[in-house]
Each structure stands twice: as structure tokens, then as C-alpha cells.
Design an enzyme around this catalytic site. Sequence first.
Site, PDB file in Angstrom:
ATOM      1  N   LYS A 116       0.838  -1.206   0.000  1.00 31.25           N
ATOM      2  CA  LYS A 116       0.000   0.000   0.000  1.00 31.25           C
ATOM      3  C   LYS A 116       0.874   1.258   0.000  1.00 31.25           C
ATOM      4  O   LYS A 116       0.548   2.241  -0.659  1.00 31.25           O
ATOM      5  CB  LYS A 116      -0.935   0.009   1.219  1.00 31.25           C
ATOM      6  CG  LYS A 116      -2.075  -1.001   1.087  1.00 31.25           C
ATOM      7  CD  LYS A 116      -3.034  -0.922   2.261  1.00 31.25           C
ATOM      8  CE  LYS A 116      -4.111  -1.992   2.180  1.00 31.25           C
ATOM      9  NZ  LYS A 116      -4.927  -2.066   3.384  1.00 31.25           N
ATOM     10  N   LYS A 199      -4.437 -10.161  -6.628  1.00 33.97           N
ATOM     11  CA  LYS A 199      -5.605 -10.438  -5.777  1.00 33.97           C
ATOM     12  C   LYS A 199      -6.782  -9.550  -6.167  1.00 33.97           C
ATOM     13  O   LYS A 199      -6.592  -8.373  -6.445  1.00 33.97           O
ATOM     14  CB  LYS A 199      -5.198 -10.167  -4.317  1.00 33.97           C
ATOM     15  CG  LYS A 199      -6.184 -10.622  -3.280  1.00 33.97           C
ATOM     16  CD  LYS A 199      -5.799 -10.124  -1.898  1.00 33.97           C
ATOM     17  CE  LYS A 199      -6.021  -8.630  -1.776  1.00 33.97           C
ATOM     18  NZ  LYS A 199      -5.825  -8.097  -0.416  1.00 33.97           N
ATOM     19  N   LYS A 202     -11.199  -4.577  -3.517  1.00 36.54           N
ATOM     20  CA  LYS A 202     -12.218  -3.536  -3.687  1.00 36.54           C
ATOM     21  C   LYS A 202     -11.601  -2.207  -4.079  1.00 36.54           C
ATOM     22  O   LYS A 202     -12.290  -1.321  -4.565  1.00 36.54           O
ATOM     23  CB  LYS A 202     -13.136  -3.395  -2.467  1.00 36.54           C
ATOM     24  CG  LYS A 202     -12.508  -3.426  -1.083  1.00 36.54           C
ATOM     25  CD  LYS A 202     -13.596  -3.222  -0.009  1.00 36.54           C
ATOM     26  CE  LYS A 202     -13.425  -4.060   1.230  1.00 36.54           C
ATOM     27  NZ  LYS A 202     -12.271  -3.720   2.061  1.00 36.54           N
TER      28      LYS A 202
END
Length: 346
Positions: A116, A199, A202
Site C-alpha cells: 500500500k 488479488k 475492492k
Amino acid sequence: MTEPSKKRVLSGIQPSGNLTIGNYLGALLHWVEDQDLYENYFCVVDLHAITLPQDPQELRQKTREVSALYMAAGLDPQKATIFIQSHIPAHAELAWILTCLSPLGWLNRMTQFKDKAAKQQADSVSAGLLNYPVLMAADILLYQAHGVPVGDDQRQHLELTRDLAQRFNHIYGETFVIPEALIPRAGARVMGLDDPLSKMSKSTAGDYHAVYLLDPPNAARKKIMRATTDSGREIRFSTLPEKAGVNNLLTIYQALTHDSNEAIEASFEGKGYGDLKKAVAEVVIAALEPLQRRYHQLLDEEGYLEQVLADGAERAATLAEKTLKEVKDRVGFLAPAHRWPVNRDC
Ligand code: TYM
């Protein structure tokens, strides 16, 4: 409601976008299927969501949406305590105490943090993002959960939670239950339909990346029919990177049908990728239709969701405050002699 003979589970989902079938197959479905086996605590982790920037209006709306989806997926508020993380101040308080026990090296090693952080400018990565797994440890340890039903991507966070619990117990004496990750056999890592080597998430952009739980049937079907596969014909479970697309479709199918690898491979013998995609679309739509129906019914029932969340917060607070009180005592904080709130008129 509280049955001491049952082991306790706790899990949560961030209200940071639209829930995908990855969230459903990796987590939510198993919470629902196993809710009679455990004493259940499920929260919507809004404190985690703000580790990345969120629009306030949207965060509020998504928090309601995710709580409603918990029930729409089949969680029964009589069997599961459903609550919003930020309604229980003990989460942030325990997170601070655990932060002070967390070596920076442990946090810097977390792969989700690295992934991230890499997507942001170095100087805009927040300390909250680094501390994300410590807050998650606080969520779990506050409720003395034995099990944490999550997808495969949370394995490392669970290891850190166990390490922190052991560290606290070692320094201050036995306080926390050491929790275990409960990771499903099928569906623990659903991959992107457009890119089966990454992966399903969302937060990933792309019209054909993910099926969302609130996608209309036609949209879900279209995305699955366009899923990336390969130029071969073999419909088999495989760990080969070039077969990742077919493997992902088979995994989604298996997570929903619960059939064995052999039975599934046999049923697609002699068939093509188009047939596989059609079959996957059918089982996905069959799972989503009743969920979506219940979701809309729930939101139409004025005040129902709020009542469930208020009851949930009350039950969660009782347990969380008990643990926090013990933790504060062990750490050496002076017990307050006053009753809250102090100086209400100030
Ligand atoms: P979140 O919101 O990113 O994911 C929620 C759950 O969905 C699972 N999941 C997947 N499973 C299979 N395939 C996928 N593609 C996929 N994508 C997501 C995640 O593994 C997770 O179980 N850090 C947690 C939230 C959290 C939490 C907790 C969980 C905060 N506190 C305490 C358990 C206990 C997370 O990943 O959220």
C-alpha cells in the site's frame, strides 16, 4: 446468547469501497456458515478505513452498507454481535498500548504495508498505515477471540497479532488468548478476473476486475464471461501461472458449490472455457440474488439496522471494556477515582 462452551471468533471488513466476491468467499460466507459453531463478533472496521484517505459522506454511507451486507449475507444478529469499530473507544486505546510494544521492524516487514505504501508518494504515507496491523491486533485481542476467520492475505497480520499477544503476556502476565487464523480451503485468495496474477480487491480500478456483491446479475455475468483465461483448453486446478485464470474460475466455483477438485474437473471434462464461465456465472448469481434481495429489504425497514448496531455496540463494549480494564491495570495505569464524564460543563 453467550455460550461459554463455544469458542469465540472475531473478524471485520473495511468500509472502503464496494465489497467483492473475494470478501464474500474469503470471509463473509464462512462467518455465516459457521455462526452456530462459535460465539460471534463481527465489526465494520471504519478506523482501519481511514488509514487511506476517505470522503466523510461516503465513509458513513459505506459503513451502513457493509453492516447491512453482513446481515444480507446471512449473519443473524441473534447469533452474532454486529458492531461498528469506532463505536467502541477501547479499540483505539488498546491499539495505543500495543503500539508501544511493537518494534518498528515488525511493522516495516508487513507486506500489505509495503504494497500500500508503494502506491503512494513516500512523504504522504501515514503512520496510521504502518500501525494498521496493531489496530487489527487490538480488535482481536480485546474480545479474547480464539479464531479469526479471514482470507489468506491476512495471515501475516494474524502472526503479528499472536506475536504481540505473546509479548504482552510475557511482560505483564497471562492476559490475552492467543488467536488462530481460520482460513478457508477454497476461496481464501480470489484473484482479479482481468488479471488472475493479482488479488481481487475492492480498491483496484477496472470495469472487469471484480464482481461486487451489489452488482446486478447481468453485470456479474458480463464480467465473468470476459475473465482472462489462456489459449489452452484444459479445465483443471493448477498452480501454474499461465493457468491462473482458469484456476481462479474453478476456485470460485468450488467455494460456492463445495464440490471436490475431482468432481469439478470431471463435470467439465470435454467442455470449453465458455462453459466453465457460464457455470461460474450461474453459481455466483444464485448466491448474490438472495443476498441483494435481503439487503434492500433491510434498508427499507426504517431503524432496524441502527437498532442492530446499537445492540451490537452495547454487547461488544461490555466485553471490550472488561479486557481493557485488565490491560490498563497490568500496564500500571492508576485506576480513575472519578466517574465519566469529568467536567461536563467545561
Ligand atoms: P478487508 O476489508 O481488506 O478484507 C476483508 C476480508 O476479506 C478478505 N479478502 C479476500 N479473501 C479472498 N480473496 C480476496 N481477493 C480477498 N480480498 C479480501 C480478507 O482476507 C478479509 O478477511 N485487515 C482486515 C480487516 C480487519 C480485521 C480485523 C479482520 C481489521 N480488523 C480483525 C479480522 C480481525 C482486512 O483485510 O479487511
